[in-house]
Design an enzyme around this catalytic site. Sequence first.
Site, mmCIF file in Angstrom:
data_model
loop_
_atom_site.group_PDB
_atom_site.id
_atom_site.type_symbol
_atom_site.label_atom_id
_atom_site.label_comp_id
_atom_site.label_asym_id
_atom_site.label_seq_id
_atom_site.Cartn_x
_atom_site.Cartn_y
_atom_site.Cartn_z
ATOM 1 N N LYS A 208 0.842 -1.198 0.000
ATOM 2 C CA LYS A 208 0.000 0.000 0.000
ATOM 3 C C LYS A 208 0.878 1.250 0.000
ATOM 4 C CE LYS A 208 -3.504 2.275 2.823
ATOM 5 N NZ LYS A 208 -4.358 2.205 4.005
ATOM 6 N N GLU A 214 10.599 -4.841 4.234
ATOM 7 C CA GLU A 214 10.680 -6.238 3.803
ATOM 8 C C GLU A 214 10.281 -6.396 2.337
ATOM 9 O OE1 GLU A 214 9.182 -5.058 6.525
ATOM 10 O OE2 GLU A 214 9.030 -6.566 8.111
ATOM 11 N N GLY A 270 -4.841 -1.961 5.340
ATOM 12 C CA GLY A 270 -4.040 -3.079 4.834
ATOM 13 C C GLY A 270 -4.700 -4.433 5.062
ATOM 14 N N ARG A 271 -5.131 -4.688 6.294
ATOM 15 C CA ARG A 271 -5.689 -6.020 6.601
ATOM 16 C C ARG A 271 -7.122 -6.185 6.080
ATOM 17 N NH1 ARG A 271 -4.559 -2.955 10.721
ATOM 18 N NH2 ARG A 271 -6.123 -2.220 12.206
ATOM 19 N N GLU A 356 -4.685 -7.262 15.193
ATOM 20 C CA GLU A 356 -4.161 -5.945 14.828
ATOM 21 C C GLU A 356 -5.270 -4.895 14.966
ATOM 22 O OE1 GLU A 356 -0.891 -6.092 11.797
ATOM 23 O OE2 GLU A 356 -2.165 -4.632 10.822
ATOM 24 N N HIS A 387 -5.484 -33.876 17.602
ATOM 25 C CA HIS A 387 -4.369 -34.711 18.047
ATOM 26 C C HIS A 387 -3.254 -33.863 18.621
ATOM 27 C CE1 HIS A 387 -6.121 -38.271 16.095
ATOM 28 N NE2 HIS A 387 -6.660 -37.333 15.334
ATOM 29 N N LYS A 515 8.330 -1.090 12.476
ATOM 30 C CA LYS A 515 8.939 -0.585 11.246
ATOM 31 C C LYS A 515 10.029 0.435 11.590
ATOM 32 C CE LYS A 515 4.947 -1.364 8.178
ATOM 33 N NZ LYS A 515 4.088 -0.896 7.116
HETATM 34 C C1 G6Q Z 1 -2.355 -3.896 8.026
HETATM 35 C C2 G6Q Z 1 -1.113 -3.352 8.497
HETATM 36 C C3 G6Q Z 1 0.114 -4.050 7.977
HETATM 37 C C4 G6Q Z 1 0.443 -3.721 6.522
HETATM 38 C C5 G6Q Z 1 1.855 -4.195 6.233
HETATM 39 C C6 G6Q Z 1 2.264 -3.950 4.810
HETATM 40 O O1 G6Q Z 1 -3.443 -3.477 8.298
HETATM 41 O O2 G6Q Z 1 -1.076 -1.996 8.264
HETATM 42 O O3 G6Q Z 1 0.022 -5.438 8.110
HETATM 43 O O4 G6Q Z 1 -0.473 -4.309 5.665
HETATM 44 O O5 G6Q Z 1 2.737 -3.567 7.104
HETATM 45 O O6 G6Q Z 1 2.167 -2.604 4.479
HETATM 46 P P1 G6Q Z 1 2.269 -2.134 2.990
HETATM 47 O O7 G6Q Z 1 1.140 -2.715 2.225
HETATM 48 O O8 G6Q Z 1 2.239 -0.641 3.021
HETATM 49 O O9 G6Q Z 1 3.582 -2.667 2.464
#
Ligand code: G6Q
Length: 552
Positions: A208, A214, A270-271, A356, A387, A515
């Site tokens: 986003k 990463e 994001g989520r 989150e 199990h 981050k």
């Molecule tokens: C989700 C969080 C987090 C995010 C990641 C990746 O709600 O904000 O999990 O999705 O840190 O972020 P980017 O999509 O900006 O790389």
Amino acid sequence: MTVSVPDRTAAWSALARHHETVRGLHMRDLFARDPERFPRFTLEVGDLFLDYSKNRITHETVALLVELARACGVPELRDAQLSGEPINVTEGRAVLHTALRNCSDRPVVVDGVDVMPEIRRVLTHMEEFTEQVRSGAWTGHTGRPMEHVVNIGIGGSDLGPVMVTEALGSYGHPRLTPHFVSNVDGTHLAETLRKVDPETTLFVVASKTFTTQETLMNARSARDWFLAREGADEAAIARHFVAVSTNEEGVRDFGIDPANMFGFWDWVGGRYSLWSAIGLPIALSVGMERFRELLEGAHLMDEHFRTAPLAENMPAILALLGVWYSNFFGAASHAVLPYDQYLHRFPAYLQQADMESNGKSVDREGRQVEWDTGPVVWGEPGTNGQHAFFQLLHQGTRLVPCDFLAPCRSRNPLGEHHDVLISNFLAQTEALMRGRTQEEVEGAMTAQGVDPARIAELAPHRTFPGNRPSNTLLFDEFTPRTLGSLIALYEHKIFVQGVIWNVNSYDQWGVELGKELAGTVLQEVQGRDPVTGHDASTNGLIQRYRARRRPT
Ligand code: G6Q
């Protein structure tokens, strides 16, 4: 808008008093007393059937919980969210993942602008692109059609797409193999690249912000790997790298042509973003028609959530049951147990969505909360879990409310497998509810002719208290539509709980902290100066790592 601090509402006090009378009741007796308990405590939305009768509730519990939801302003905040008000107060944003799957003609207005035409434009772009890739018309720089799609993203830009792509694995394109790289641990990328051929691989860089350490590192390494192959040059990148982001400048700086970028908007968390272009790897795998069915399933749940009275509102009921156990029974965790191998990533996905969102300890006004908020969410598919950790669910000292999920028809009918799977599924919820009394154990052992002294010794170990709550979600068959409804169900459940706990479910400052800190420590683990600026433990660990790290 009437939003109350939950533990100061009359409903909360009434629930606390009511809990005193309910906590001593056994579900076995509640079932025996009320032959209507099953129809009374079941709900149906589309293909999803919820049985919540195996909960430690009475008719009055539900009425009081619904009253709590009203007192906390659930209907008002729901309407505010759905209509695009900036309810994510700490980031000053609207929260409109529901607009992404708005299959109605209703406009959705953010800052005076209807966002639906833009959403449809991106869907069309996704459609054109996925059709080209899937048909083989989109070729790599050597003219071969794509065979591998590698999504590079993390958190919300990974967990949703990977969960859905896995869940809809039976609908996958026969030529295209999906891969997901998220971890900055080089092993994740290296192991993936070993399986793919650069000439037939499409990388989807999903971020986003397009600033996530990463993802950018994995994307750069993937690009280096690609460019190291003979004949692959910067021009070839356009055939093999596309981006999903809200940050056009970042995408351009990385070297991806914005024509190969699929956009979304800051009002998509994001989520909650798998419904947007972040769902591109899903659409590449299952096709746009199926992707639209996923959206339709979610829209069906959105409409139910928007219009059903709270007492018959599936997400609200699940949310309220969670509040009942967290805040009145002191349950600290919640297990999600899909009896469907396709859903094997569902608990991991939900962990992020729930923890989150509601893992917060200040309320929307910034005050420390005085009540428990989001539980620890965890789970594994059945029957494997049986199990492993089910022992604790049955006989441990902690109360762990569970959600059991299963389809009535398997996508892979294989002899009696599905009947065996479902009999385990049903037997577990029954056993958790009923338990097994000491008398029952003793009776059974006596009938088997066991020595009375041995019976006395073993009976306590073989006794199950029961009265352990579970929700059962049954669906007919696992389809994109069902999955869309299921995910939306949990999204709205999380929202309702956030409203009741009065937390902002849509920010994630804890993630931001990670981050930020990792950047500082990186300078130090790679530097030459002695590290003294941290606590003794962190200083010592950095020094130990520096002394042992592989020289560059
Ligand atoms: C989700 C969080 C987090 C995010 C990641 C990746 O709600 O904000 O999990 O999705 O840190 O972020 P980017 O999509 O900006 O790389």
